[in-house]
Design a protein around this motif. Structure first.
Motif, PDB file in Angstrom:
ATOM      1  N   ALA A 103       0.837  -1.190   0.000  1.00 57.69           N
ATOM      2  CA  ALA A 103       0.000   0.000   0.000  1.00 57.69           C
ATOM      3  C   ALA A 103       0.878   1.248   0.000  1.00 57.69           C
ATOM      4  O   ALA A 103       1.636   1.490   0.935  1.00 57.69           O
ATOM      5  CB  ALA A 103      -0.915  -0.008   1.225  1.00 57.69           C
ATOM      6  N   VAL A 104       0.776   2.003  -1.075  1.00 57.62           N
ATOM      7  CA  VAL A 104       1.516   3.255  -1.188  1.00 57.62           C
ATOM      8  C   VAL A 104       0.686   4.337  -0.510  1.00 57.62           C
ATOM      9  O   VAL A 104      -0.449   4.593  -0.912  1.00 57.62           O
ATOM     10  CB  VAL A 104       1.755   3.620  -2.670  1.00 57.62           C
ATOM     11  N   VAL A 105       1.238   4.952   0.521  1.00 61.16           N
ATOM     12  CA  VAL A 105       0.466   5.921   1.300  1.00 61.16           C
ATOM     13  C   VAL A 105       0.857   7.350   0.931  1.00 61.16           C
ATOM     14  O   VAL A 105       2.039   7.688   0.826  1.00 61.16           O
ATOM     15  CB  VAL A 105       0.680   5.708   2.822  1.00 61.16           C
ATOM     16  N   HIS A 106      -0.179   8.162   0.734  1.00 62.49           N
ATOM     17  CA  HIS A 106       0.014   9.596   0.494  1.00 62.49           C
ATOM     18  C   HIS A 106      -0.820  10.352   1.520  1.00 62.49           C
ATOM     19  O   HIS A 106      -1.912   9.912   1.875  1.00 62.49           O
ATOM     20  CB  HIS A 106      -0.423   9.951  -0.925  1.00 62.49           C
ATOM     21  N   GLY A 107      -0.312  11.449   2.006  1.00 64.36           N
ATOM     22  CA  GLY A 107      -1.048  12.266   2.962  1.00 64.36           C
ATOM     23  C   GLY A 107      -1.782  13.390   2.246  1.00 64.36           C
ATOM     24  O   GLY A 107      -1.168  14.189   1.541  1.00 64.36           O
ATOM     25  N   LEU A 108      -3.094  13.424   2.423  1.00 63.74           N
ATOM     26  CA  LEU A 108      -3.895  14.443   1.726  1.00 63.74           C
ATOM     27  C   LEU A 108      -3.693  15.853   2.287  1.00 63.74           C
ATOM     28  O   LEU A 108      -4.242  16.818   1.757  1.00 63.74           O
ATOM     29  CB  LEU A 108      -5.380  14.057   1.769  1.00 63.74           C
ATOM     30  N   LYS A 124      -5.271  10.843   5.772  1.00 67.73           N
ATOM     31  CA  LYS A 124      -5.518  12.195   6.312  1.00 67.73           C
ATOM     32  C   LYS A 124      -6.650  12.880   5.550  1.00 67.73           C
ATOM     33  O   LYS A 124      -6.586  14.071   5.237  1.00 67.73           O
ATOM     34  CB  LYS A 124      -4.238  13.053   6.273  1.00 67.73           C
ATOM     35  N   GLN A 125      -7.663  12.091   5.252  1.00 68.44           N
ATOM     36  CA  GLN A 125      -8.820  12.606   4.540  1.00 68.44           C
ATOM     37  C   GLN A 125      -9.475  13.722   5.335  1.00 68.44           C
ATOM     38  O   GLN A 125     -10.148  14.576   4.779  1.00 68.44           O
ATOM     39  CB  GLN A 125      -9.788  11.445   4.291  1.00 68.44           C
ATOM     40  N   LEU A 160      -8.001  16.075   6.595  1.00 69.51           N
ATOM     41  CA  LEU A 160      -7.246  17.315   6.381  1.00 69.51           C
ATOM     42  C   LEU A 160      -7.214  17.763   4.925  1.00 69.51           C
ATOM     43  O   LEU A 160      -6.684  18.830   4.615  1.00 69.51           O
ATOM     44  CB  LEU A 160      -5.799  17.153   6.873  1.00 69.51           C
ATOM     45  N   GLY A 161      -7.736  16.954   4.024  1.00 70.83           N
ATOM     46  CA  GLY A 161      -7.655  17.348   2.615  1.00 70.83           C
ATOM     47  C   GLY A 161      -8.636  16.617   1.729  1.00 70.83           C
ATOM     48  O   GLY A 161      -9.123  15.544   2.064  1.00 70.83           O
ATOM     49  N   GLU A 162      -8.924  17.207   0.598  1.00 75.37           N
ATOM     50  CA  GLU A 162      -9.876  16.663  -0.364  1.00 75.37           C
ATOM     51  C   GLU A 162      -9.211  15.707  -1.337  1.00 75.37           C
ATOM     52  O   GLU A 162      -8.043  15.866  -1.677  1.00 75.37           O
ATOM     53  CB  GLU A 162     -10.455  17.813  -1.198  1.00 75.37           C
ATOM     54  N   VAL A 163      -9.984  14.709  -1.793  1.00 76.02           N
ATOM     55  CA  VAL A 163      -9.510  13.884  -2.897  1.00 76.02           C
ATOM     56  C   VAL A 163      -9.973  14.563  -4.182  1.00 76.02           C
ATOM     57  O   VAL A 163     -11.076  14.351  -4.654  1.00 76.02           O
ATOM     58  CB  VAL A 163     -10.076  12.448  -2.814  1.00 76.02           C
ATOM     59  N   SER A 164      -9.116  15.404  -4.719  1.00 84.95           N
ATOM     60  CA  SER A 164      -9.496  16.178  -5.902  1.00 84.95           C
ATOM     61  C   SER A 164      -9.324  15.346  -7.174  1.00 84.95           C
ATOM     62  O   SER A 164      -8.838  14.217  -7.136  1.00 84.95           O
ATOM     63  CB  SER A 164      -8.616  17.423  -5.989  1.00 84.95           C
ATOM     64  N   ASP A 165      -9.724  15.928  -8.307  1.00 85.70           N
ATOM     65  CA  ASP A 165      -9.600  15.251  -9.599  1.00 85.70           C
ATOM     66  C   ASP A 165      -8.160  14.880  -9.923  1.00 85.70           C
ATOM     67  O   ASP A 165      -7.899  13.976 -10.697  1.00 85.70           O
ATOM     68  CB  ASP A 165     -10.118  16.171 -10.721  1.00 85.70           C
ATOM     69  N   GLU A 166      -7.258  15.628  -9.325  1.00 84.99           N
ATOM     70  CA  GLU A 166      -5.835  15.360  -9.548  1.00 84.99           C
ATOM     71  C   GLU A 166      -5.461  13.911  -9.267  1.00 84.99           C
ATOM     72  O   GLU A 166      -4.481  13.405  -9.793  1.00 84.99           O
ATOM     73  CB  GLU A 166      -4.984  16.218  -8.603  1.00 84.99           C
ATOM     74  N   TYR A 167      -6.229  13.267  -8.392  1.00 88.57           N
ATOM     75  CA  TYR A 167      -5.899  11.897  -8.007  1.00 88.57           C
ATOM     76  C   TYR A 167      -6.620  10.861  -8.872  1.00 88.57           C
ATOM     77  O   TYR A 167      -6.468   9.673  -8.665  1.00 88.57           O
ATOM     78  CB  TYR A 167      -6.260  11.666  -6.533  1.00 88.57           C
TER      79      TYR A 167
END
Ligand code: GDP
Ligand code: MG
Ligand code: ZN
Length: 318
Positions: free
Chosen positions: A92-97, A126-127, A129-136
């Protein structure tokens, strides 16, 4: 204390010693010393045969063949590889939103993940703290995406359920994205050491110094890793093409078989960039990674041909 050889799994590696989970519990075992008889240096996740010794207690007699392994280019040695963790089913590759999207970093981690032979996953943590935008959006074309908050519990059940009975999942990613907190959330209590985030720049501190393997009540296993700073890829051409499947799919339509998609005429990839189907920056990142692997392949070839003068013992690692 058992006086016979026994099978166990490495849960932690620590300067010449490893902790091995055997049937009755955890054993501290010599591995890097002259006592070690294993051909291979054990890593977290390895299945090993541990044998008793009058002087040192226990030593690693054998490292069993690895089913899968996450391998990077050894940051210390230029032309050799380093196994980070073995016998994993999911990476699992983890990214912080809480941070800006970093496609280049995620791509690199994904190549590492896929190259291991395990199933790749992406965790956007860290959902809160941040949005899952279209960028993802593009991530879903490469691997299943889980959105979580280790803080408020969002998505943790889904993540836990993704680890089947007897399966091993490893979290990878930079420091501070919440890997250890996710391990704790999945387990249900504090088992992995987490770090406090410095409030000013929200960058986590580097606290996890040893990799840790944790058994879940469900029969699965999670492995926490320290933030990997330098991830040089190692002979990961096939995985690279999986992460950039959109570009690779177009290549057969290029005029030249060995098209590098830089300035060749009738290049289907460059046409797709012109049309806006593929981002120029994504193509550039693909080419950079591709070049990194090509240069490495050349270095390995040169090293093979060169007379082996002062070769260090590659097997002995911390
Ligand atoms: N708000 C928020 N903070 C989180 C979340 N996950 C982790 N953190 C915090 O981020 C910091 C770094 O977490 P840690 O698990 O040590 O990161 P690691 O370096 O990837 O293992 C800690 O202060 C955690 O409490 C989350 O989902 N939401
Ligand atoms: Mg950690
Ligand atoms: Zn082309």
């Amino acid at each position: 204390m058992s006086s016979e050889a026994q099978l166990g799994r490495v849960v932690r590696v620590d300067r010449g010693e490893v902790d091995v989970l055997v049937e009755e519990g955890e054993l501290r075992v010599m591995s890097g010393s002259q006592r070690a008889q294993a051909e291979t240096a054990p890593v977290t996740g390895d299945w090993v045969v541990v044998a008793p010794d009058d002087e040192v207690g226990f030593y690693v007699a054998l490292v069993l063949p690895r089913r899968t392994a996450m391998v990077r280019r050894d940051p210390a040695e230029q032309v050799s590889d380093q196994v980070l963790v073995a016998n994993i089913d999911r990476v699992a590759v983890v990214h912080g939103l809480d941070q800006a999207a970093n496609d280049a970093r995620i791509e690199r981690f994904l190549v590492l993940a896929i190259d291991s032979g395990a199933e790749p996953m992406i965790v956007l943590n860290k959902q809160d703290l941040g949005e899952v935008s279209d960028e993802y959006g593009w991530l879903e074309t490469v691997a299943p995406v889980f959105t979580t908050s280790a803080e408020d519990g969002t998505g943790i059940d889904e993540l836990r359920n993704a680890i089947g009975y007897g399966e091993t999942l490893v979290f990878i990613g930079p420091s501070g994205v919440g890997k250890s907190t996710l391990v704790n959330a999945i387990f249900g209590e504090q088992v992995a050491e987490t770090s406090e985030v410095r409030s000013r720049d929200r960058r986590g501190r580097h606290t996890t110094t040893t990799r840790e393997l944790i058994e879940l009540p469900s029969g699965g296993v999670v492995i926490d890793t320290p933030g990997i700073r330098a991830i040089g890829l190692w002979a990961a051409d096939i995985a690279l093409d999986e992460v950039f499947a959109d570009i690779v799919a177009l290549a057969p339509a290029c005029r030249f078989r060995d098209c590098t998609h830089r300035q060749e005429p009738n290049c289907a990839v460059l046409e797709a960039v012109e049309n806006g189907e593929i981002q120029a920056i994504r193509l550039a990142r693909y080419q950079l990674l591709w070049q990194e692997l090509a240069e490495q392949a050349r270095d390995i070839e040169l090293r093979k041909r060169a007379p082996s003068t002062s070769k260090r013992n590659k097997r002995r690692r911390k």
